[in-house]
Design a protein around this motif. Sequence first.
Motif, PDB file in Angstrom:
ATOM      1  N   ARG A   1       8.905   8.158  -1.542  1.00 17.83           N
ATOM      2  CA  ARG A   1       9.848   8.170  -1.100  1.00 17.83           C
ATOM      3  C   ARG A   1      10.389   6.455  -0.617  1.00 17.83           C
ATOM      4  N   ILE A   2      10.576   5.695  -1.453  1.00 19.34           N
ATOM      5  CA  ILE A   2      10.645   4.061  -0.673  1.00 19.34           C
ATOM      6  C   ILE A   2      10.676   4.364   0.863  1.00 19.34           C
ATOM      7  N   SER A   3      10.119   2.893   1.501  1.00 22.43           N
ATOM      8  CA  SER A   3      10.221   3.067   2.858  1.00 22.43           C
ATOM      9  C   SER A   3      10.425   1.544   2.742  1.00 22.43           C
ATOM     10  N   LEU A   4      11.631   1.384   3.481  1.00 22.17           N
ATOM     11  CA  LEU A   4      11.720  -0.409   3.889  1.00 22.17           C
ATOM     12  C   LEU A   4      11.943  -0.414   5.272  1.00 22.17           C
ATOM     13  N   ASP A   5      11.015   0.350   6.005  1.00 17.47           N
ATOM     14  CA  ASP A   5      10.894  -0.315   7.503  1.00 17.47           C
ATOM     15  C   ASP A   5       9.269  -1.391   7.254  1.00 17.47           C
ATOM     16  N   GLN A   6       9.017  -1.498   5.915  1.00 18.31           N
ATOM     17  CA  GLN A   6       7.892  -2.134   6.208  1.00 18.31           C
ATOM     18  C   GLN A   6       7.854  -3.799   5.092  1.00 18.31           C
ATOM     19  N   ILE A   7       8.980  -4.213   5.035  1.00 18.87           N
ATOM     20  CA  ILE A   7       9.603  -4.584   3.558  1.00 18.87           C
ATOM     21  C   ILE A   7       9.591  -6.221   5.359  1.00 18.87           C
ATOM     22  N   ARG A   8       8.535  -7.202   4.376  1.00 18.09           N
ATOM     23  CA  ARG A   8       8.904  -8.060   5.770  1.00 18.09           C
ATOM     24  C   ARG A   8       8.902  -9.870   4.629  1.00 18.09           C
TER      25      ARG A   8
ATOM     26  N   LYS B   1       6.528  -8.332   0.456  1.00 18.33           N
ATOM     27  CA  LYS B   1       8.166  -8.622   0.223  1.00 18.33           C
ATOM     28  C   LYS B   1       8.251  -7.105  -0.181  1.00 18.33           C
ATOM     29  N   ARG B   2       8.036  -6.726  -0.873  1.00 16.00           N
ATOM     30  CA  ARG B   2       8.415  -5.649  -1.524  1.00 16.00           C
ATOM     31  C   ARG B   2       8.088  -4.136  -0.591  1.00 16.00           C
ATOM     32  N   PRO B   3       8.762  -2.999  -0.808  1.00 16.97           N
ATOM     33  CA  PRO B   3       8.593  -1.476  -0.509  1.00 16.97           C
ATOM     34  C   PRO B   3       7.683  -1.162  -0.654  1.00 16.97           C
TER      35      PRO B   3
END
Length: 171
Positions: free
Chosen positions: A98-105, A161-163
């Motif tokens: 499952r993709i997590s967007l929490d760590q995108i910077r 920059k990417r999930p």
Amino acid sequence: TGATRVGTAIGLILDEIGWTAENFRQLDTGMGIPDFSADGTESALSLLEALLTADLGSFFVDGDGMAVYRDRTRRWGVAYSATVDTLTGTTMADLHPRISLDQIRNRARVTREGGAGPLEANDVPSQETYGIRDHPAITTPYLFDDNQATSLAAFLVALQKRPRDPAREVA
């Protein structure tokens, strides 16, 4: 010290806290830094943290008591992957990522102490897709010039920059 390397500075910190046995150290060379000094007002842990913030390396003590420093190249230059054969078989037959967007910077600001101020890197496609997501700002004395600050900011954005597709469930 004048100009030196992160691995050398970490070695000096270890010397000062009494971790002097060379056979209990595995220290990469690390990036060059313009200077390193310690006057006793900061803990060894604070000094290590400041060095690793600029270098993006890692430091740990392994299970055998070995002090280990891995520089940015070793830490981030290795591709981690699992083959399909590893993930199939009787015990791991079903993997559910499952993709997590929490760590995108997708934006990073780095300031070299005494430099031009915050230097910024952005990934516009990522920002258009996920909105602007800032990496915590970094201010460090351990960069020779503003080009290194820009490079560090760009590297941070490139990494995040990417999930990522973490495995959330294995059946």
